[in-house]
Design a protein around this motif. Structure first.
Motif: not given
Length: 777
Positions: A237-239, A221, A241-242, A269, A224, A234-235, A271
């Motif tokens: 990286c979010d996946k 995270k 992290v999730e 969310n 980034g 960015r999406d 993050n």
């Protein structure tokens, strides 16, 4: 966007605790002094009693000599003689120097305050010893008489004994007061304050430690910015992290966390949940983050409740471009609020550059002359006198880029006392070759507004793909390094870091008045639109002329008899007109003019096929005047789709259908809500909301509120890796732009690292060698 820090809750609690403890200490000292006084009074009492006894014996002796008598002595004298040893013991007990020491050792303050009177009672008299009553010679136990309060009124006690009992009762009351103090409300408040300030060890132990997936998730995270520079979206990286944090999150919700923490982690969310998790662990360890490596704490201090907003743009009137007109209106409408003072910082061009840029050979000999021109133009259109300051910074015109490039450090033209909030119009453009103080170091809050889709323009040039790739990453770098928040007018712009999409531009009030006038004429039955279709824009290929000629050439037969008037000037005017004549298109080219000109009021349809615009100002102006607009189904036109007079097309065949539909029908009149949506009042309100200026100007705390209303300041609890990366990027960019060779390799105008002598003369500046001296051996 820096503020006087308020005293912390911990300091207030410790101040309250120390004050209460001083009161307890002072009360205990008073009690000790009272006990010393009591002990001294007992000594005085024993001494006085002994003196009275001696006087009594002396008074019993005969004053003159008489013959010896064989009769027995009186009974009173025998009683006193029998009583004298016991009274002597009492006197010695109270006169002993160890008595006070024993009492003080017994009664000195301890962790738990407790008064034990048994030592005093035993020191005075034992329970087996009694005192003989004077009335009937009856032996009365000391404690029986002391406890017999009802009988004490009927009996006439001896004065010293009555005084002793009174003092003992006072000590008993004092002891009960200490017991009451231990259970008082004050002590309960002290205990609760201590629990809030210093959490109990068992509470700290309840926060489970971080495991490896959580650490990896937080690392991804915070990485980034670096991954974004490498092209990782960015999406993605979010996946990542999730996926790393989701399993641990479920485990924490089921087992580890309390109800309050679970409610925080369960809503929001991923993050924010991860940030809360990291903050809770760091808080349990007592860690506090005092600032980053690149942090500069010497910023404007708004302690005087007066905020300053500096708007920095890349163009100025009389150049009729979006970056000259829209920042001017923004400054005017922001200055209407009493919460802040506004300064508009525009570029100053030397006489040679003015002749290349400004239309109709308009030039200015001084900044004051240009300022008068700008204010007159503005007041004719807004209808009120705007109270804001206009300042100038040195700039040079680049023929290759067809834009103005700042010369020197632009930030230095905003005094440090006014460096509070900065609005950078076109932040990427302003900072391509910026070599000076970092904006986010000098200002508390920096907002960037993206006006231009530079990547679309660059792709049309030679080696456009390679240039667009480099410019994309440079734009990412400078906006991340120099802005806290970035506003994109539409999704047609580059997806920049820290950015959100919002149209923060409005329409010149003059166009809304024209629309109201046309609507009134139509209500009276008059024919307001007497002409057909037109197009208006700067005559360069990138402004939609290529798309327009392609559409008309492809459907020349379908649009037989269709005539289009074109208004505009530009560098590509000859090429555009030659292409239209070669294809035998029915286009009527005329010189460019103001969109509010009376000659344009009678047109019913405005055609704009451009897909390079971010948000076409001419489209908004045409809608405000109540006209039909035919435009492409493109992200740049997303804001206009809600208006019924906006007809969008997806294919060339659809373009022909929309043009015919517009020519055959009458436009819908604008509703008050639609008219307000186009106004600068609404645009300013949207800007205040999306740039977070409303929160900053209202002095709200920088943090996030959870669902239970608890304010969570994450920046205090943990280091921010993003800020460290941003600071590193800013430092690298500063080193890069400081090298003249590297600047020239990337297309900078020679000599723009500092302003030149002509700028010094026009703006009354010190030479750059004096302003920024370089010391050598």
């Amino acid at each position: 966007m820096a503020t006087h820090p308020q005293p912390s809750t911990s300091s207030n609690a410790f101040s309250f605790l120390s004050k209460g403890w001083r009161e307890v200490r002072d009360s205990a000292d008073a009690d000790l002094r009272l006990m010393r006084a009591r002990a001294n009074s007992f000594k005085d009492l024993a001494t006085s009693f002994d003196r009275e006894l001696e006087n009594f014996f002396n008074s019993a002796a005969p004053p003159f000599s008489v013959p010896a008598m064989r009769s027995p002595p009186p009974r009173e004298i025998e009683f006193v003689k029998s009583l004298r040893p016991k009274l002597s013991e009492i006197r010695r007990a109270y006169s002993s120097p160890d008595f006070s020491k024993k009492v003080l050792e017994k009664w000195r303050p301890r962790t738990r305050i407790r008064i034990d009177l048994s030592a005093i009672r035993n020191a005075i008299v034992s329970e087996e010893e009694g005192i003989v009553g004077f009335e009937k010679g009856k032996r009365l136990s000391f404690w029986e008489e002391w406890k017999g309060e009802g009988e004490g009124e009927s009996r006439r006690d001896w004065e010293p004994i009555r005084a002793l009992k009174t003092r003992l009762k006072e000590f008993e009351k004092r002891g009960s007061s200490f017991e009451a103090f231990k259970s008082s409300e004050f002590i309960e408040k002290v205990k609760s304050s201590l629990k809030l300030i210093c959490k109990e060890p068992q509470e700290s132990k309840e926060v489970p430690p971080l495991d490896v997936p959580e650490l990896l998730a937080y690392f991804v995270k915070q990485s980034g910015p670096f991954l974004d520079q490498l092209g990782v979206k960015r999406d993605i990286c979010d996946k990542i992290v999730e996926s790393l944090y989701s399993k641990r999150k479920n485990h924490l919700l089921l087992h580890s966390l309390s109800g309050e923490e679970s409610s925080v982690l369960g809503n929001g969310n991923i993050n924010d949940e991860l940030d809360m998790r990291i903050a809770s662990v760091l808080q349990s360890t007592g860690h506090r983050y005092d600032g980053g490596f690149w942090t500069d704490h010497a910023k404007h201090d708004p302690s005087d409740n007066e905020r300053h907003v500096a708007i920095v743009t890349t163009a100025s009137l009389p150049w009729m471009t979006g970056t000259a007109v829209n920042p001017l209106f923004r400054a005017a409408y922001l200055s209407q609020s009493a919460k802040q003072k506004v300064t508009l910082l525009v570029p100053w061009l030397c006489k040679s550059d003015q002749e290349l840029v400004y239309p109709s050979n308009v030039t200015f000999s001084s900044p004051e002359e240009q300022e008068v021109y700008i204010r007159n133009w503005l007041e004719e259109r807004i209808g009120f006198k705007a109270d804001f300051k206009i300042s100038f910074y040195p700039g040079k015109f680049s023929k290759a880029r067809r834009s103005i490039i700042p010369a020197g450090d632009t930030s230095q033209f905003i005094p440090s006392r006014d460096a509070d909030i900065a609005i950078l119009e076109e932040p990427e453009h302003l900072n391509w070759y910026h070599h000076g103080k970092r904006w986010t170091d000098k200002f508390n809050h920096v907002v960037g507004i993206v006006h231009t889709n530079y990547l679309e323009y660059i792709k049309r040039e030679k080696n456009g793909a390679l240039q667009a790739f480099l410019v994309k990453h440079i734009n990412n770098l400078v906006t991340r390094a120099y802005c806290h928040k970035v506003l994109r007018l539409s999704a047609a712009t580059q997806d920049l870091p820290k950015s959100v999409i919002c149209n923060v531009h409005g329409v010149n009030p003059k166009f809304l008045k024209i629309g109201e006038k046309i609507a009134a004429e139509r209500e009276l039955g008059q024919k307001a639109f007497t002409k057909g279709a037109y197009f208006l824009g700067k005559m360069v290929w990138a402004k939609g002329y290529k798309e327009l000629i392609d559409l008309l050439a492809k459907h020349k037969a379908d649009l037989d008899g269709f005539k289009l008037d074109v208004f505009g000037n530009g560098e590509d005017a000859n090429e555009v007109q030659s292409a239209a004549r070669r294809l035998d298109l029915n286009l009527n080219f005329q010189k460019g003019r103001d969109h509010a000109d009376d000659s344009l009021h009678g047109y019913k349809v405005f055609i704009n096929p451009s897909i390079s615009d971010v948000l076409c100002t001419a489209t908004a102006e045409a809608l405000a005047m109540g006209k039909f607009v035919v435009c492409a189904d493109h992200p740049s036109n997303e804001f206009f789709r809600s208006f019924p007079n906006c007809l969008t097309y997806k294919t060339s065949e659809d373009f022909v259908a929309k043009v015919k539909e517009a020519l055959e029908n009458e436009p819908y009149p604008l509703t008050p809500e639609q008219r307000y949506k186009l106004s600068w009042e609404a645009a300013t309100q949207r800007f205040m909301e999306y740039s977070e200026l409303d929160r900053i100007l209202n002095k709200e705390n920088n943090g996030e509120k959870s669902d239970n209303g608890k304010l969570i300041a994450k920046s205090v609890s943990m280091p921010n890796l993003t800020e460290v990366v941003d600071g590193g990027l800013a430092f690298a960019h500063y080193c890069f732009t400081g090298n003249e060779f590297l600047r020239l390799c990337t297309g900078a105008i020679p000599g723009t690292r500092d302003y030149d002598k002509q700028h010094c003369k026009d703006l009354h500046l010190l030479p750059p060698q004096v302003e920024n001296p370089i010391y050598g051996w």
